[in-house]
Scaffold this motif. Structure first.
Motif, short mmCIF file in Angstrom:
data_model
loop_
_atom_site.label_atom_id
_atom_site.label_comp_id
_atom_site.label_asym_id
_atom_site.label_seq_id
_atom_site.Cartn_x
_atom_site.Cartn_y
_atom_site.Cartn_z
N UNK A 74 0.83 -1.22 0.00
CA UNK A 74 0.00 0.00 0.00
C UNK A 74 0.86 1.27 0.00
N UNK A 75 1.96 1.22 -0.73
CA UNK A 75 2.80 2.41 -0.86
C UNK A 75 2.50 3.10 -2.18
N UNK A 76 3.07 4.28 -2.37
CA UNK A 76 2.87 5.03 -3.59
C UNK A 76 3.72 4.46 -4.71
N UNK A 77 3.20 4.48 -5.93
CA UNK A 77 3.98 4.03 -7.08
C UNK A 77 4.26 5.22 -7.99
N UNK A 102 11.15 -8.31 -13.80
CA UNK A 102 10.33 -7.18 -14.23
C UNK A 102 10.41 -6.04 -13.21
N UNK A 103 10.37 -6.37 -11.93
CA UNK A 103 10.26 -5.34 -10.91
C UNK A 103 11.57 -4.63 -10.60
N UNK A 104 12.70 -5.29 -10.86
CA UNK A 104 13.97 -4.75 -10.36
C UNK A 104 14.39 -3.43 -11.00
N UNK A 108 7.79 -3.35 -3.14
CA UNK A 108 6.89 -2.85 -2.11
C UNK A 108 5.60 -2.28 -2.72
N UNK A 109 5.74 -1.74 -3.92
CA UNK A 109 4.59 -1.12 -4.55
C UNK A 109 4.04 -1.87 -5.75
N UNK A 110 4.78 -2.90 -6.22
CA UNK A 110 4.38 -3.62 -7.43
C UNK A 110 4.57 -5.11 -7.23
N UNK A 111 3.72 -5.90 -7.85
CA UNK A 111 3.86 -7.35 -7.76
C UNK A 111 3.07 -8.01 -8.86
N UNK A 112 3.19 -9.34 -8.94
CA UNK A 112 2.45 -10.03 -9.98
C UNK A 112 2.74 -11.51 -10.00
N UNK A 113 2.30 -12.16 -11.07
CA UNK A 113 2.47 -13.59 -11.25
C UNK A 113 3.33 -13.85 -12.49
N UNK A 114 3.94 -15.02 -12.52
CA UNK A 114 4.77 -15.38 -13.67
C UNK A 114 3.92 -15.33 -14.94
N UNK A 115 4.48 -14.69 -15.97
CA UNK A 115 3.73 -14.42 -17.19
C UNK A 115 4.62 -14.61 -18.40
N UNK A 116 4.06 -15.09 -19.49
CA UNK A 116 4.84 -15.22 -20.72
C UNK A 116 4.94 -13.87 -21.44
#
Length: 297
Positions: free
Chosen positions: A236-239, A265-267, A274-282
């Motif tokens: 719940x932080x700012x992006x 993807x996130x690095x 902390x502000x972004x996440x997801x699932x493995x995707x092609x």
């Protein structure tokens, strides 16, 4: 001698005194009720919407605005350079594969994934479109109020047939409205969730339409459960305004035969995990051949 009080108006750049002016905001609207004037605020660099009493706002000095803006632009440039290095490495891997480990010569071409980007903020949308152009991602941008997105997304998908969909704008969690688990305590999360659900009604498969959804402090879990591949905001932080571009551009330039590791993807984003996440995707990039430019006779 008394100083003339500064008049705060729409489009003024301000900070909140109660928050030590930690984030720069632009005044979007000023409402008055019961003699109290309240400003509606949009973050200048973060996808955050807030409101505050006029008395809590401090006009930001142009020199301070320039200094802080310069810091952000430097961060954006660093992230862009890291991303370009990542893309160059990806292209080398694809060239190695397409030429049978450089043993054969092939004239080939790449077709990166097409992006449809819905944004609740016209200014942020333009910033994102400029970055897409720098990177080379084919994109269609649509400015759309967050509350209208669920009803508009279906026809837009039918019209543009994107490989990647971005659903973003402004959001915020308000503690006084409920717990962090309560989606009704968020300004726009429920509209983002309903938009994702409607998009998934049209394209159910997670690899046929890759979706990023959310903004600052958005209800991450609900967005993922609704069908988003990537979303904000786990803590719940700012992006940052441009973070969605880095995520979907990475997917756009990754071959459809390869999965994209979430951390890869996130690095290079400005906000991180902390502000972004997801699932493995092609990925969605496709390679074709031969590439033979047609010459005019």
């Amino acid at each position: 001698m008394e100083l003339t009080p500064v008049k705060l108006e729409v489009n003024a750049i301000v900070g909140r005194k109660s928050h030590q002016c930690d984030i720069l905001f632009r005044i979007i609207d000023i409402l008055e009720s019961g003699g109290v004037r309240t400003a509606i605020l949009y973050g200048e660099d973060y996808r955050l919407v807030a409101d505050a009493p006029i008395d809590d706002l401090e006009l930001i000095d142009p020199r301070e605005y320039k200094r802080r803006t310069k810091e952000f632009r430097s961060m954006e440039q660093q992230s862009l350079e890291l991303f370009r290095q990542d893309i160059d490495l990806q292209k080398q891997k694809q060239e190695y594969s397409s030429t049978n480990a450089y043993r054969e010569e092939y004239n080939y071409f790449h077709v990166p994934g097409k992006v449809l980007h819905l944004d609740g903020d016209q200014s942020y949308l333009q910033k994102c479109l400029d970055l897409y152009e720098k990177i080379g991602v084919p994109v269609t941008g649509v400015h759309c109020n967050e509350k209208e997105m669920p009803e508009k997304i279906g026809p837009l998908i039918e019209k543009y047939r994107p490989d990647i969909l971005v659903i973003t704008g402004h959001d915020a969690y308000t503690k006084s409205k409920g717990k962090k688990s309560d989606i009704n305590a968020y300004r726009h999360s429920r509209f983002f969730v309903n938009t994702v659900k409607e998009a998934r009604r049209r394209v159910p498969h997670l690899d046929q339409l890759v979706i990023f959804a959310g903004a600052c402090q958005s209800h991450f879990e609900s967005l993922i459960h609704a069908g988003a591949n990537f979303a904000s905001s786990p803590l719940r932080v700012n992006i940052h305004a441009l973070d969605p571009v880095y995520i979907v551009a990475k997917i756009s330039f990754t071959a459809f035969t390869e999965p994209v590791n979430v951390w890869d993807i996130l690095r290079n984003t400005l906000t991180g995990d902390k502000g972004l996440g997801g699932i493995e995707t092609r990925g969605v990039l496709r390679t074709g051949m031969p590439y033979k430019p047609v010459e005019d006779e």
